[in-house]
Scaffold this active site. Structure first.
Site, PDB file in Angstrom:
ATOM      1  N   SER A 134       0.866  -1.181   0.000  1.00 39.59           N
ATOM      2  CA  SER A 134       0.000   0.000   0.000  1.00 39.59           C
ATOM      3  C   SER A 134       0.902   1.231   0.000  1.00 39.59           C
ATOM      4  CB  SER A 134      -0.839  -0.002   1.281  1.00 39.59           C
ATOM      5  OG  SER A 134      -1.435   1.255   1.512  1.00 39.59           O
ATOM      6  N   TYR A 147      -2.591  -1.000  10.469  1.00 41.15           N
ATOM      7  CA  TYR A 147      -2.474  -1.147   9.012  1.00 41.15           C
ATOM      8  C   TYR A 147      -1.108  -0.651   8.536  1.00 41.15           C
ATOM      9  CZ  TYR A 147      -4.028  -0.954   4.102  1.00 41.15           C
ATOM     10  OH  TYR A 147      -4.166  -1.133   2.740  1.00 41.15           O
TER      11      TYR A 147
HETATM   12  P1  NAD Z   1     -11.509  -6.084  -0.342  1.00 47.57           P
HETATM   13  O1  NAD Z   1     -12.185  -5.899   0.985  1.00 47.57           O
HETATM   14  O2  NAD Z   1     -12.261  -5.767  -1.600  1.00 47.57           O
HETATM   15  O3  NAD Z   1     -10.954  -7.575  -0.473  1.00 47.57           O
HETATM   16  C1  NAD Z   1     -10.319  -8.226   0.595  1.00 47.57           C
HETATM   17  C2  NAD Z   1     -10.226  -9.703   0.287  1.00 47.57           C
HETATM   18  O4  NAD Z   1      -9.595 -10.373   1.395  1.00 47.57           O
HETATM   19  C3  NAD Z   1     -11.585 -10.376   0.108  1.00 47.57           C
HETATM   20  O5  NAD Z   1     -11.492 -11.374  -0.893  1.00 47.57           O
HETATM   21  C4  NAD Z   1     -11.841 -11.016   1.476  1.00 47.57           C
HETATM   22  O6  NAD Z   1     -12.745 -12.103   1.454  1.00 47.57           O
HETATM   23  C5  NAD Z   1     -10.436 -11.453   1.820  1.00 47.57           C
HETATM   24  N1  NAD Z   1     -10.237 -11.693   3.243  1.00 47.57           N
HETATM   25  C6  NAD Z   1     -10.576 -10.894   4.279  1.00 47.57           C
HETATM   26  N2  NAD Z   1     -10.247 -11.481   5.450  1.00 47.57           N
HETATM   27  C7  NAD Z   1      -9.687 -12.674   5.132  1.00 47.57           C
HETATM   28  C8  NAD Z   1      -9.148 -13.744   5.896  1.00 47.57           C
HETATM   29  N3  NAD Z   1      -9.103 -13.690   7.239  1.00 47.57           N
HETATM   30  N4  NAD Z   1      -8.666 -14.824   5.253  1.00 47.57           N
HETATM   31  C9  NAD Z   1      -8.711 -14.897   3.887  1.00 47.57           C
HETATM   32  N5  NAD Z   1      -9.198 -13.901   3.119  1.00 47.57           N
HETATM   33  C10 NAD Z   1      -9.682 -12.820   3.740  1.00 47.57           C
HETATM   34  O7  NAD Z   1     -10.185  -5.220  -0.230  1.00 47.57           O
HETATM   35  P2  NAD Z   1      -9.201  -4.591  -1.331  1.00 47.57           P
HETATM   36  O8  NAD Z   1      -9.349  -3.135  -1.261  1.00 47.57           O
HETATM   37  O9  NAD Z   1      -9.304  -5.293  -2.626  1.00 47.57           O
HETATM   38  O10 NAD Z   1      -7.809  -4.922  -0.633  1.00 47.57           O
HETATM   39  C11 NAD Z   1      -6.935  -5.938  -1.086  1.00 47.57           C
HETATM   40  C12 NAD Z   1      -5.535  -5.606  -0.629  1.00 47.57           C
HETATM   41  O11 NAD Z   1      -5.143  -4.368  -1.190  1.00 47.57           O
HETATM   42  C13 NAD Z   1      -5.366  -5.477   0.893  1.00 47.57           C
HETATM   43  O12 NAD Z   1      -4.141  -6.041   1.304  1.00 47.57           O
HETATM   44  C14 NAD Z   1      -5.336  -3.972   1.084  1.00 47.57           C
HETATM   45  O13 NAD Z   1      -4.652  -3.598   2.244  1.00 47.57           O
HETATM   46  C15 NAD Z   1      -4.624  -3.536  -0.174  1.00 47.57           C
HETATM   47  N6  NAD Z   1      -4.809  -2.140  -0.535  1.00 47.57           N
HETATM   48  C16 NAD Z   1      -6.055  -1.664  -0.815  1.00 47.57           C
HETATM   49  C17 NAD Z   1      -6.196  -0.329  -1.157  1.00 47.57           C
HETATM   50  C18 NAD Z   1      -7.516   0.273  -1.502  1.00 47.57           C
HETATM   51  O14 NAD Z   1      -7.582   1.491  -1.641  1.00 47.57           O
HETATM   52  N7  NAD Z   1      -8.565  -0.491  -1.661  1.00 47.57           N
HETATM   53  C19 NAD Z   1      -5.068   0.495  -1.212  1.00 47.57           C
HETATM   54  C20 NAD Z   1      -3.823  -0.038  -0.919  1.00 47.57           C
HETATM   55  C21 NAD Z   1      -3.710  -1.355  -0.586  1.00 47.57           C
END
Ligand code: NAD
Length: 252
Positions: A134, A147
């Site tokens: 991130s 986080y």
């Molecule tokens: P999201 O909530 O859309 O998806 C999260 C996924 O993780 C889902 O498939 C969920 O079922 C799964 N998950 C949650 N808890 C779990 C567990 N205990 N075991 C197995 N799977 C689990 O989130 P996203 O925004 O797509 O985030 C994905 C990654 O990207 C994360 O690591 C997040 O920190 C990172 N990220 C997101 C953003 C953003 O702006 N959305 C920015 C930077 C980084």
């Protein structure tokens, strides 16, 4: 179709960024293996869309469940550690269970999947490990102590394994998105409104997009495309890097 014959496990791929990465890798011919939670029939539809992909509903905060998933999945050529959660709260009120959950999922789970996938990659002399970090692996924002700690941690972990695996044809890199419009972002808006005393519109424009120089959310497909590039043979010397996809946020 440069990933034909490769097997890719993408954690947290039933939603958001992970799903976009799974789609991008499948689009280049990889056999993808999904992980994550969600509605069973929706996941079945995703598996069908992705060429009959297998899905593991393993809770990655449970080490035994990770070990069972990795054993059942078999040898993995491409490991994408993407599953992650967020919680927004001042440090003095930060719930201990939320701290433990975030570190366990965003950081420790990647250690377990990696240690279990690496022997197979080394044996083949080819592998790709991609960790969704991130912008918060490079800079901090207030009220996201767990986080930010987990994401700075995964960045350090990635550099370490990149060095360890460099001579085995295996690369390890982070992708560091800025704000991508996914359920994870939507879910943190109410807590951010509370923590900062702001309206929903103010959170979107004055907290989330204020840092992103483009003033636009990143699209999940853009992250997917970069993950696919990192799997190319032409990317074999991209190792230990932390790629920003943040509209210029961390350039400041
Ligand atoms: P999201 O909530 O859309 O998806 C999260 C996924 O993780 C889902 O498939 C969920 O079922 C799964 N998950 C949650 N808890 C779990 C567990 N205990 N075991 C197995 N799977 C689990 O989130 P996203 O925004 O797509 O985030 C994905 C990654 O990207 C994360 O690591 C997040 O920190 C990172 N990220 C997101 C953003 C953003 O702006 N959305 C920015 C930077 C980084």
């Amino acid at each position: 179709m440069f990933l034909q014959g490769k097997r890719a496990l993408v954690t947290g791929s039933t939603s958001g960024i992970g799903l976009a990465i799974a789609r991008a890798l499948h689009g280049e011919g990889a056999e993808v293996i999904l992980n994550g939670f969600g509605d069973e029939s929706e996941i079945a539809t995703l598996c069908e869309e992705l060429g009959g992909a297998a899905h593991f509903g393993a809770d990655l905060t449970d080490v035994a469940a990770v070990e069972a998933m990795m054993a059942d999945a078999g040898p993995i050529d491409i490991l994408v550690n993407n599953a992650g959660v967020q919680h927004v709260s001042p440090v003095e009120d930060f719930p201990v269970d939320k701290w433990n959950l975030i570190i366990a999922l965003n950081l420790t789970a990647a250690f377990h999947t990696t240690r279990l996938a690496v022997p197979g990659m080394k044996a083949k002399g080819w592998g790709r490990i991609i960790n969704t970090a991130s912008a918060h692996s490079k800079v901090a924002s207030p009220f996201k102590s767990a986080y930010n700690a987990s994401k700075h941690g995964i960045a350090g972990f990635t550099k370490t394994i990149a060095l360890e695996l460099a001579e085995h044809g295996v690369t390890a890199n982070c992708i560091s998105p800025g704000y991508v419009w996914t359920p994870l972002i939507e879910g943190q808006i109410p807590d951010t409104m509370k923590a900062r005393g702001l309206s929903r519109e103010e959170v979107i424009n004055d907290v989330l997009l204020v840092k992103q120089a483009t003033k636009k959310f990143v699209q999940p497909e853009e992250v997917g495309a970069l993950a696919a590039f990192l799997c190319r043979d032409e990317a074999q010397n991209v190792n230990g890097a932390n790629w920003s996809v943040d509209g210029g946020w961390t350039a400041e």
